[in-house]
Design a protein around this motif. Structure first.
Motif, PDB file in Angstrom:
ATOM      1  N   ASP A  97       0.820  -1.212   0.000  1.00 27.25           N
ATOM      2  CA  ASP A  97       0.000   0.000   0.000  1.00 27.25           C
ATOM      3  C   ASP A  97       0.851   1.258   0.000  1.00 27.25           C
ATOM      4  O   ASP A  97       2.010   1.259   0.423  1.00 27.25           O
ATOM      5  CB  ASP A  97      -0.903   0.037   1.243  1.00 27.25           C
ATOM      6  N   ASN A 124      -3.014   5.374   2.045  1.00 27.35           N
ATOM      7  CA  ASN A 124      -3.982   4.402   2.562  1.00 27.35           C
ATOM      8  C   ASN A 124      -3.178   3.159   2.947  1.00 27.35           C
ATOM      9  O   ASN A 124      -3.082   2.203   2.192  1.00 27.35           O
ATOM     10  CB  ASN A 124      -5.044   4.075   1.517  1.00 27.35           C
ATOM     11  N   VAL A 157      -5.188   6.643   6.844  1.00 18.96           N
ATOM     12  CA  VAL A 157      -5.840   7.088   5.613  1.00 18.96           C
ATOM     13  C   VAL A 157      -5.702   8.603   5.514  1.00 18.96           C
ATOM     14  O   VAL A 157      -6.151   9.336   6.404  1.00 18.96           O
ATOM     15  CB  VAL A 157      -7.339   6.702   5.577  1.00 18.96           C
TER      16      VAL A 157
END
Length: 301
Positions: free
Chosen positions: A77, A81, A90
């Protein structure tokens, strides 16, 4: 210092010739003095080393939940996020916004951070101290919920967030002081004092009524417990560009050990005062652990 952009907020990759101690980190710490609740949540991405999660939750004067996960595999990721171990960061629609979820065995944290100003780039390399290629940070408000054993609490905290990447030579910084304090949407600060091998460096920033003023000189006057690591109080004198001066007094209400491989410290949940105003944040003190180069030169050893 450069203006922080959305590209800065994203994940970075080390150069092909980067040192093994290259690391990227992402952190949110927060303190609600009135409720007696605080938390700190840190992820590290080290392509040639140990990726980790350090995360704790403090309530009623003691750490009631902790997540320490070391040698984690690198996630795919992006930091906008990011899930790693027990943490989920986030990013918001602006550079001032961030949401965090932290999960423990018997507790959950779900909070939103909103900075009082745009992120500020800070130089963490002074003298022979090398701690980051780039580092930016922000202070502001944290709101949300904490649930422990089915008991839910609303929080209204002061918070501090940072993101940095680069080589980390932790041994080149044998001692430091740091505080962040949030007094409201018009006054907040992040202030450092580093001992390097050859000098003491003061730096950081104060956000005061819409203006970011760079720190030029600090005297922390910190009090430390007999264990040599637990902060108790400070009476800091801070001078910034523009010839502005601030006196910030702080007294710690509770403490939590933070860190893991390569680095550790103790953060104090702290009630601060400045000019009759009350703020909240962390005080961190690391006592000198080894002789500096300047000391060795003076003693001829």
């Amino acid at each position: 210092m450069r203006q922080i952009t959305f590209d800065d907020r994203r994940r970075h990759a080390p150069a092909a010739n980067a040192k093994p101690n290259w690391q990227e980190s992402f952190y949110l710490g927060w303190a609600d003095v009135r409720a007696g609740i605080a938390g700190a949540h840190h992820i590290s991405l080290a392509p040639k080393g140990s990726s980790h999660v350090w995360s704790w939750l403090l309530r009623d004067g003691k750490v009631i939940a902790r997540s320490q996960a070391h040698d984690l595999p690198l996630p795919q990721d992006d930091l906008e996020n990011m899930r790693l171990g027990s943490l989920h960061f986030v990013a918001g629609e602006t550079l001032r916004d961030l949401r965090l979820k932290a999960t423990f065995a018997d507790a959950e944290v779900d909070v939103t951070f909103r900075a009082v100003c745009d992120p500020v780039e800070v130089n963490f390399n002074h003298g022979d101290t090398i701690l980051a290629e780039r580092h930016y940070e922000a202070a502001g408000m944290v709101s949300g919920r904490v649930r422990v054993s089915g008991r839910e609490s609303e929080i209204n905290a002061g918070g501090w967030h940072d993101h940095s990447w680069g080589a980390r030579e932790f041994s080149s910084n044998p001692s430091h002081r740091w505080l962040f304090a949030v007094f409201g949407d018009d006054l907040a600060c992040s202030v450092f004092s580093f001992v390097t091998g050859t000098q003491r460096a003061s730096f950081g920033w104060v956000f005061d009524r819409g203006t970011i003023c760079r720190v030029q000189q600090v005297e922390f006057h910190a009090a430390v417990n007999d264990d040599g690591m637990t902060p108790e109080a400070c009476d800091a004198e801070i001078y910034t560009e523009g010839n502005r001066g601030y006196r910030i007094r702080g007294r710690c209400r509770a403490h939590a050990l933070m860190g893991g491989k390569g680095w550790f410290g103790v953060d104090g949940l702290t009630r601060f005062e400045c000019g009759g105003r009350i703020g909240q944040g962390f005080l961190e003190v690391a006592e000198l652990k080894t002789m500096t180069q300047a000391m060795a030169a003076e003693l001829g050893v």
